[in-house]
Design a protein around this motif. Structure first.
Motif, mmCIF file in Angstrom:
data_model
loop_
_atom_site.group_PDB
_atom_site.id
_atom_site.type_symbol
_atom_site.label_atom_id
_atom_site.label_comp_id
_atom_site.label_asym_id
_atom_site.label_seq_id
_atom_site.Cartn_x
_atom_site.Cartn_y
_atom_site.Cartn_z
ATOM 1 N N LYS A 115 38.177 32.997 21.015
ATOM 2 C CA LYS A 115 39.052 33.791 20.155
ATOM 3 C C LYS A 115 38.644 35.255 20.107
ATOM 4 C CE LYS A 115 40.494 30.130 16.942
ATOM 5 N NZ LYS A 115 40.531 29.715 15.509
ATOM 6 N N TYR A 116 37.339 35.488 20.090
ATOM 7 C CA TYR A 116 36.857 36.852 19.881
ATOM 8 C C TYR A 116 35.845 37.223 20.974
ATOM 9 C CZ TYR A 116 38.702 35.661 15.270
ATOM 10 O OH TYR A 116 39.512 35.234 14.245
ATOM 11 N N ALA A 117 35.569 38.517 21.023
ATOM 12 C CA ALA A 117 34.575 39.001 21.979
ATOM 13 C C ALA A 117 33.194 38.484 21.578
ATOM 14 C CB ALA A 117 34.589 40.525 22.016
ATOM 15 N N GLU A 118 32.394 38.155 22.585
ATOM 16 C CA GLU A 118 31.050 37.652 22.328
ATOM 17 C C GLU A 118 30.047 38.483 23.132
ATOM 18 O OE1 GLU A 118 31.045 33.539 23.377
ATOM 19 O OE2 GLU A 118 32.396 32.946 21.735
ATOM 20 N N PHE A 119 28.956 38.889 22.462
ATOM 21 C CA PHE A 119 27.913 39.658 23.129
ATOM 22 C C PHE A 119 26.700 38.746 23.291
ATOM 23 C CE2 PHE A 119 24.289 42.530 23.313
ATOM 24 C CZ PHE A 119 24.728 43.501 24.198
ATOM 25 N N ASN A 120 26.332 38.501 24.535
ATOM 26 C CA ASN A 120 25.211 37.621 24.830
ATOM 27 C C ASN A 120 24.003 38.456 25.238
ATOM 28 O OD1 ASN A 120 26.582 34.874 24.688
ATOM 29 N ND2 ASN A 120 27.887 35.928 26.175
ATOM 30 N N VAL A 121 22.934 38.297 24.520
ATOM 31 C CA VAL A 121 21.722 39.095 24.724
ATOM 32 C C VAL A 121 21.016 38.667 26.007
ATOM 33 C CG1 VAL A 121 19.471 39.704 23.758
ATOM 34 C CG2 VAL A 121 21.454 39.449 22.244
ATOM 35 N N SER A 122 20.573 39.655 26.790
ATOM 36 C CA SER A 122 19.755 39.393 27.981
ATOM 37 C C SER A 122 18.311 39.233 27.519
ATOM 38 C CB SER A 122 19.870 40.552 28.979
ATOM 39 O OG SER A 122 21.198 40.735 29.389
ATOM 40 N N GLU A 123 17.884 37.981 27.389
ATOM 41 C CA GLU A 123 16.616 37.709 26.705
ATOM 42 C C GLU A 123 15.409 38.320 27.413
ATOM 43 O OE1 GLU A 123 15.225 34.088 24.113
ATOM 44 O OE2 GLU A 123 15.048 33.582 26.254
ATOM 45 N N ALA A 124 15.300 38.175 28.716
ATOM 46 C CA ALA A 124 14.125 38.682 29.430
ATOM 47 C C ALA A 124 14.005 40.198 29.264
ATOM 48 C CB ALA A 124 14.214 38.309 30.907
ATOM 49 N N GLU A 125 15.105 40.899 29.426
ATOM 50 C CA GLU A 125 15.097 42.352 29.282
ATOM 51 C C GLU A 125 14.794 42.754 27.845
ATOM 52 O OE1 GLU A 125 18.077 46.184 30.123
ATOM 53 O OE2 GLU A 125 18.717 44.127 30.622
ATOM 54 N N PHE A 126 15.406 42.024 26.916
ATOM 55 C CA PHE A 126 15.204 42.353 25.504
ATOM 56 C C PHE A 126 13.756 42.100 25.073
ATOM 57 C CE2 PHE A 126 15.441 40.787 20.983
ATOM 58 C CZ PHE A 126 15.468 42.043 20.408
ATOM 59 N N TYR A 127 13.150 41.014 25.571
ATOM 60 C CA TYR A 127 11.789 40.714 25.124
ATOM 61 C C TYR A 127 10.800 41.773 25.611
ATOM 62 C CZ TYR A 127 7.650 38.127 23.779
ATOM 63 O OH TYR A 127 6.466 37.760 23.168
ATOM 64 N N GLN A 128 11.002 42.300 26.799
ATOM 65 C CA GLN A 128 10.126 43.380 27.267
ATOM 66 C C GLN A 128 10.251 44.607 26.366
ATOM 67 O OE1 GLN A 128 10.972 44.148 31.402
ATOM 68 N NE2 GLN A 128 10.056 42.237 32.134
ATOM 69 N N LEU A 129 11.486 44.917 25.963
ATOM 70 C CA LEU A 129 11.710 46.024 25.035
ATOM 71 C C LEU A 129 11.058 45.718 23.683
ATOM 72 C CD1 LEU A 129 13.121 48.711 24.269
ATOM 73 C CD2 LEU A 129 15.165 47.345 23.717
ATOM 74 N N PHE A 130 11.183 44.482 23.256
ATOM 75 C CA PHE A 130 10.600 44.046 21.993
ATOM 76 C C PHE A 130 9.082 44.216 22.006
ATOM 77 C CE2 PHE A 130 8.594 40.570 19.603
ATOM 78 C CZ PHE A 130 9.147 40.738 18.341
ATOM 79 N N LEU A 131 8.434 43.805 23.079
ATOM 80 C CA LEU A 131 6.978 43.931 23.194
ATOM 81 C C LEU A 131 6.536 45.403 23.138
ATOM 82 C CD1 LEU A 131 5.866 41.372 25.956
ATOM 83 C CD2 LEU A 131 5.335 41.304 23.518
ATOM 84 N N SER A 132 7.310 46.275 23.768
ATOM 85 C CA SER A 132 6.921 47.687 23.815
ATOM 86 C C SER A 132 6.971 48.360 22.439
ATOM 87 C CB SER A 132 7.835 48.445 24.792
ATOM 88 O OG SER A 132 9.156 48.531 24.284
ATOM 89 N N ILE A 133 7.758 47.820 21.548
ATOM 90 C CA ILE A 133 7.898 48.414 20.201
ATOM 91 C C ILE A 133 6.937 47.780 19.209
ATOM 92 C CG2 ILE A 133 9.481 48.855 18.278
ATOM 93 C CD1 ILE A 133 10.113 50.397 20.861
ATOM 94 N N TYR A 134 6.777 46.471 19.276
ATOM 95 C CA TYR A 134 6.048 45.759 18.221
ATOM 96 C C TYR A 134 4.644 45.287 18.620
ATOM 97 C CZ TYR A 134 10.513 45.730 15.821
ATOM 98 O OH TYR A 134 11.681 46.134 15.215
ATOM 99 N N TYR A 135 4.284 45.431 19.875
ATOM 100 C CA TYR A 135 2.968 44.983 20.320
ATOM 101 C C TYR A 135 2.239 46.093 21.074
ATOM 102 C CZ TYR A 135 3.761 40.061 19.112
ATOM 103 O OH TYR A 135 3.954 38.888 18.430
ATOM 104 N N THR A 136 0.934 45.950 21.103
ATOM 105 C CA THR A 136 0.077 46.892 21.837
ATOM 106 C C THR A 136 -0.755 46.102 22.852
ATOM 107 O OG1 THR A 136 -0.109 48.328 19.911
ATOM 108 C CG2 THR A 136 -1.729 48.648 21.656
ATOM 109 N N LYS A 137 -0.736 46.561 24.079
ATOM 110 C CA LYS A 137 -1.489 45.856 25.124
ATOM 111 C C LYS A 137 -2.984 46.019 24.881
ATOM 112 C CE LYS A 137 -0.095 46.241 29.364
ATOM 113 N NZ LYS A 137 0.120 46.759 30.761
ATOM 114 N N ILE A 138 -3.721 44.917 24.995
ATOM 115 C CA ILE A 138 -5.179 44.938 24.849
ATOM 116 C C ILE A 138 -5.809 45.121 26.225
ATOM 117 C CG2 ILE A 138 -7.212 43.630 24.136
ATOM 118 C CD1 ILE A 138 -5.479 42.122 22.145
#
Length: 440
Positions: free
Chosen positions: A416-439
């Protein structure tokens, strides 16, 4: 005995008179002892004005001596000096001096009192602001974290540590998140006086503001309203009805249009963002857009597309209803119309936030003014403590700019309506860069 005393007195008087000059002042009165008072006619007690006895000689008294008493054989002769006026003048000058001194002391006391009062107010104000900042810091951060990760990614200590592609990352506990919600209603209180749910409107705009207080970095996540995510549903009476994958904008409709709607939307965004802590939300109705826009003196933008009254590449200073038109207008005949609208929202929000940031550096009360200006049109758990902490971070924490990113994915037409499906692999890399720090 009386006759002898009388003859002795007569002899004494006669001796004195023989030694006095014919021009000697008249005998006025006499005193025997320090406190005795007798009538002047008594010849046994003599007072000679201007003269004194010293070493059996009558010597003229010096003018500057006030009163001198010399004793002769237990008798005393008090000699008066005509210095009353001099004494009065001296006393008058002394009184004037002390009066002036008292006035000076009074002014000093007044100034000291004013100074102490001002100092007390300054200490009270600084103490209050310091307490608000301290309290806000406690409310904005949550040390009890349970962050998840996509399937197949190893986590430790409830997500405090993540092992991804052979690298270990640690969660940054200095990041706080504020979820901003734009509601497609004119009045958040409308039709919300009953317990009936699903009448509170939808979350037309979703923006997650992530603030790293360790380095002053601000990241704005633009979340598509059509993002498909598990949404908690409630019946019209408010009973829990399970979860279902729906457009994330519908989360707001399952609530009272205010607090419970905001909380339900927070839950949906947390599911999308792997359960990161979101302690603060802020929802704004349609009328609040113009109010906030004008509270900072308007916002300058360059339109990224041609739509409505706006032309691609043209600059505009948005005031009043123009701001609402710029961030809300879309062509519903196009499947990706929301994506195009999100581009305009990104341009507007970046300009708005930069304007607020600059004004806050010049005036620390700017966030409080914005908070008060938005109050009639918003629902939030922001408070003076949180606002004071964020303002302090903006000024002293080195917040110099804002990065705006979009949750990556693809839009497609659903049943019925438009659906936006998140690209999980790409999003998780972005997520890590904002909320985590590499040791290392």
């Amino acid at each position: 005995m009386n006759r002898q005393n009388e003859s002795s007195a007569e002899a004494t008087t006669e001796n004195i008179e023989n030694k006095l000059d014919p021009n000697t002042p008249e005998i006025l009165e006499s005193k025997r002892g320090k406190n005795s008072k007798e009538h002047a006619s008594d010849p046994s007690r003599l007072d000679i004005e201007g003269y004194i006895f010293k070493d059996s000689k009558l010597i003229k008294k010096k003018k500057k001596v006030y009163t001198d008493v010399y004793g002769v054989d237990s008798d005393s002769i008090v000699v008066k000096s005509n210095t009353t006026n001099h004494y009065k003048k001296h006393r008058s000058k002394s009184h004037h001096h002390h009066s002036k001194h008292r006035k000076m002391k009074t002014w000093k006391k007044v100034l000291l009192s004013i100074g102490c009062t001002l100092l007390g107010l300054i200490i009270l104000t600084v103490g209050t602001v310091a307490y608000l900042i301290y309290q806000g810091g406690n409310e904005l951060f949550n040390t009890d974290i349970h962050v998840t990760a996509p399937q197949g990614i190893e986590t430790e200590e409830n997500g405090k540590y993540v092992v991804y592609n052979g690298e270990t990352y640690q969660f940054n506990e200095k990041v706080t998140n504020v979820l901003c919600i734009g509601v497609d209603k004119r009045n958040l209180d409308e039709n919300n006086n009953s317990k009936v749910k699903a009448s509170g409107g939808q979350a037309d705009v979703l923006m997650l503001v992530s603030i790293d207080t360790s380095n002053g970095k601000i990241t704005l996540f633009n979340i598509s309203r059509d993002s498909m995510v598990d949404v908690t549903m409630y019946s019209a009476g408010g009973a829990y009805a399970g979860t279902e994958k729906q457009q994330i904008c519908l989360s707001y409709s399952y609530g009272d249009g205010k607090e419970s709607s905001c909380e339900n939307t927070v839950n949906s965004v947390q599911r999308l963002f792997y359960n990161i802590p979101i302690n603060t939300y802020f929802s704004l109705d349609l009328d609040g857009i113009s109010a906030l826009n004008d509270s900072v003196g308007g916002v300058d933008v360059v339109s990224p597309e041609t739509i409505g009254e706006f032309v691609e590449g043209e600059s505009y200073h948005l005031v009043g209803q123009q701001a609402e038109s710029f961030v809300r207008t879309r062509d519903t005949s196009k499947t990706d119309s929301n994506n195009m609208r999100m581009q305009r929202q990104k341009v507007y929000i970046q300009s708005f936030m930069n304007t607020v940031l600059q004004q806050t550096k010049e005036d620390l009360t700017t966030p409080i003014d914005l908070f008060n200006a938005s109050a009639p049109y918003s629902c939030t758990n922001l408070n003076p403590s949180k606002v004071s902490y964020l303002a302090q971070q903006a000024v002293l924490g080195g917040m110099n700019g804002i990065d705006m990113v979009s949750v990556p994915g693809q839009v497609a037409m659903g049943s019925k309506y438009a659906e936006f499906n998140v690209s999980e692999a790409e999003f998780y890399q972005l997520f890590l860069s904002i909320y985590y720090t590499k040791i290392e």
